[in-house]
Design an enzyme around this catalytic site. Structure first.
Site, PDB file in Angstrom:
ATOM      1  N   ARG A 285      -1.723 -39.400  11.325  1.00  0.00           N
ATOM      2  CA  ARG A 285      -0.379 -39.588  11.878  1.00  0.00           C
ATOM      3  C   ARG A 285      -0.458 -40.108  13.309  1.00  0.00           C
ATOM      4  NH1 ARG A 285       1.142 -34.942   8.353  1.00  0.00           N
ATOM      5  NH2 ARG A 285       0.277 -33.427   9.798  1.00  0.00           N
TER       6      ARG A 285
ATOM      7  N   PHE B 289       6.833 -40.853  -0.159  1.00  0.00           N
ATOM      8  CA  PHE B 289       6.337 -39.492  -0.427  1.00  0.00           C
ATOM      9  C   PHE B 289       6.313 -38.707   0.886  1.00  0.00           C
ATOM     10  CE2 PHE B 289       4.178 -42.608  -3.127  1.00  0.00           C
ATOM     11  CZ  PHE B 289       4.534 -42.188  -4.397  1.00  0.00           C
TER      12      PHE B 289
ATOM     13  N   ASP C  83      11.518 -39.518  -0.653  1.00  0.00           N
ATOM     14  CA  ASP C  83      10.853 -38.515  -1.471  1.00  0.00           C
ATOM     15  C   ASP C  83      11.762 -38.193  -2.648  1.00  0.00           C
ATOM     16  OD1 ASP C  83       8.343 -36.391  -0.727  1.00  0.00           O
ATOM     17  OD2 ASP C  83       9.716 -35.751  -2.311  1.00  0.00           O
ATOM     18  N   SER C  84      11.178 -37.847  -3.785  1.00  0.00           N
ATOM     19  CA  SER C  84      11.979 -37.520  -4.961  1.00  0.00           C
ATOM     20  C   SER C  84      12.551 -36.106  -4.890  1.00  0.00           C
ATOM     21  CB  SER C  84      11.142 -37.667  -6.237  1.00  0.00           C
ATOM     22  OG  SER C  84      10.028 -36.789  -6.205  1.00  0.00           O
TER      23      SER C  84
ATOM     24  N   ASP D 135       1.489 -41.982   0.757  1.00  0.00           N
ATOM     25  CA  ASP D 135       0.730 -40.723   0.774  1.00  0.00           C
ATOM     26  C   ASP D 135       1.193 -39.856  -0.392  1.00  0.00           C
ATOM     27  OD1 ASP D 135      -0.938 -38.664   1.528  1.00  0.00           O
ATOM     28  OD2 ASP D 135       0.439 -37.877   3.042  1.00  0.00           O
TER      29      ASP D 135
ATOM     30  N   CYS E 241      -5.442 -38.110  -2.153  1.00  0.00           N
ATOM     31  CA  CYS E 241      -5.929 -36.755  -1.861  1.00  0.00           C
ATOM     32  C   CYS E 241      -6.520 -36.116  -3.119  1.00  0.00           C
ATOM     33  CB  CYS E 241      -4.814 -35.882  -1.292  1.00  0.00           C
ATOM     34  SG  CYS E 241      -3.427 -35.623  -2.422  1.00  0.00           S
TER      35      CYS E 241
END
Length: 401
Positions: free
Chosen positions: A210, A226, A248-249, A305, A345
């Site tokens: 970040r 995300f 984002d969902s 991400d 990830c």
């Protein structure tokens, strides 16, 4: 202490200090061994090898120590003190502008099955093995002794990591009890949802990435896909982004993102959040909406991400297809001269796997792409040199012509 005896020749990886005993390596176990029990691991000859937590499944023993010692209060204190000392040595702990960091990273800190993240005065502890769950109170006592006045509260959060257990005490405070959930990362504030949030409440492992994004953000039109709690978004805003859109969902994630942006940049018109599927949002970039004939915003800095696409080896093939599809869509939509931060990830996705998926995506999108940075997990998420499986986060910063 009961014993687990290995098949002949199966101690070799343990002699190289790999901290896992797989079920296929076991010749016999003593009668009455319970899941989560501390056991001695011995070679087929009977020679001592290690001490660890026993658990049914593919990974049968997670090694706590290669010394023949008792796992008592002194053991936990020593391990946690070592973890803190390392964070102090790298300047992560006791930093007035940053009170958020990972104190214990499982095998990376010789404590397999245990995660501890620090958020201000609260430590959030998470067990990934039954053994660590059973030891949680002893670990909490040692944690308070080691951390002293650095923490006042310890929250235990293992409902999602041990979902097969039915105990009522999978989540809750082991010490203290606080609803002050605002922490500080590199001078920026954010709310931590350790009650219901993912992981321990925040993705501590992206802190340095970040910070890097902040340096690229000046004057940029930024899309944070995300976004979860919006970490990349408010770093981009501090970096001088022209606009920042967070997607984002999860409606709850969007609400947390809005709260975090407001904590740092109240009433700032540069930010807007959208609760929408990632692929649907990416597909709609540059197209008119139902409410307007004007094309939607374009972006010259995009962050991808996503959550882990593969949590086991059987899902690897589909995961790589997913990473290729996602990155291809971002390559197709990003402006010329744009910068893409893209991550995986998934532990079973290697750096080479991920890089090849992104390479394929660039080729399919017919864009010229250059690698600016290769990213990974930060120093407070150390990798045990004898346990390469601990290297899970990988990322690329790409310049797209």
């Amino acid at each position: 202490m009961k014993q687990v005896r290995l098949r002949k020749g199966k101690e070799e990886s343990l002699k190289r200090f790999h901290p896992w005993v797989f079920s296929g390596a076991i010749a016999s176990i003593d009668e009455g061994i319970m899941e989560g029990e501390v056991v001695r691991v011995v070679a087929n000859s009977g020679d001592f090898i290690a001490v660890g937590h026993y658990q049914e499944g593919s990974i049968a023993v997670r090694v706590l120590t290669f010394s023949d010692v008792q796992i008592d209060d002194d053991f936990w204190h020593s391990r946690l003190a070592s973890a803190l000392q390392m964070r102090q040595a790298i300047g992560i702990a006791d930093n007035p502008s940053n009170n958020t960091y990972r104190l214990v990273h499982g095998e990376g800190d010789n404590l397999p099955g245990l995660i501890i993240d620090v958020y201000g005065k609260t430590a959030v502890m998470q067990a990934h093995s039954i053994g660590m769950h059973l030891c949680r109170k002893a670990v909490a006592r040692a944690l308070k002794n080691v951390m002293e006045s650095r923490i006042s509260h310890i929250y235990y959060k293992s409902e999602t990591t041990l979902p097969f257990m039915t105990a009522d005490d999978m989540n809750g405070f082991l010490l203290g009890g606080s609803d002050d959930n605002i922490a500080l990362e590199n001078g920026l504030k954010f709310r931590v949802d350790w009650l219901k949030g993912q992981k321990t409440g925040f993705f501590v492992d992206q802190r340095e990435n970040r910070s890097l994004l902040e340096k690229f953000s000046k004057g940029k039109r930024v899309l944070n896909m995300f976004c979860y709690t919006g970490g990349f978004s408010f770093y981009a805003m501090r970096g001088g982004a022209e606009l920042v859109h967070s997607v984002d969902s999860s409606a709850k994630a969007i609400e947390l993102t809005k709260q975090n942006v407001e904590l740092n940049f109240p009433n700032d018109p540069r930010h807007e959040a959208f609760c929408e599927d990632a692929f649907k949002f990416l597909e709609g970039i540059g197209k008119p909406t139902a409410n307007s004939q004007e094309p939607t915003a374009s972006y010259d800095l995009i962050i991808l991400d996503p959550p882990a696409f593969a949590k086991h080896r059987g899902a690897l093939h589909n995961a790589l297809k997913g990473y290729t599809r996602l990155n291809q869509k971002a390559f197709e939509k990003i402006e010329k001269g744009g910068i893409l931060f893209t991550f995986s990830c998934s532990q079973v996705v290697t750096k080479d796997h991920f890089r090849n998926a992104v390479f394929t995506a660039a080729a399919l999108a017919k864009r010229k792409v250059r690698i600016l940075h290769q990213l990974h997990q930060p120093a407070d998420h150390p990798i045990n040199i004898y346990h390469p499986e601990g290297e899970y986060l990988k990322g690329l910063v790409l310049y797209v012509e």
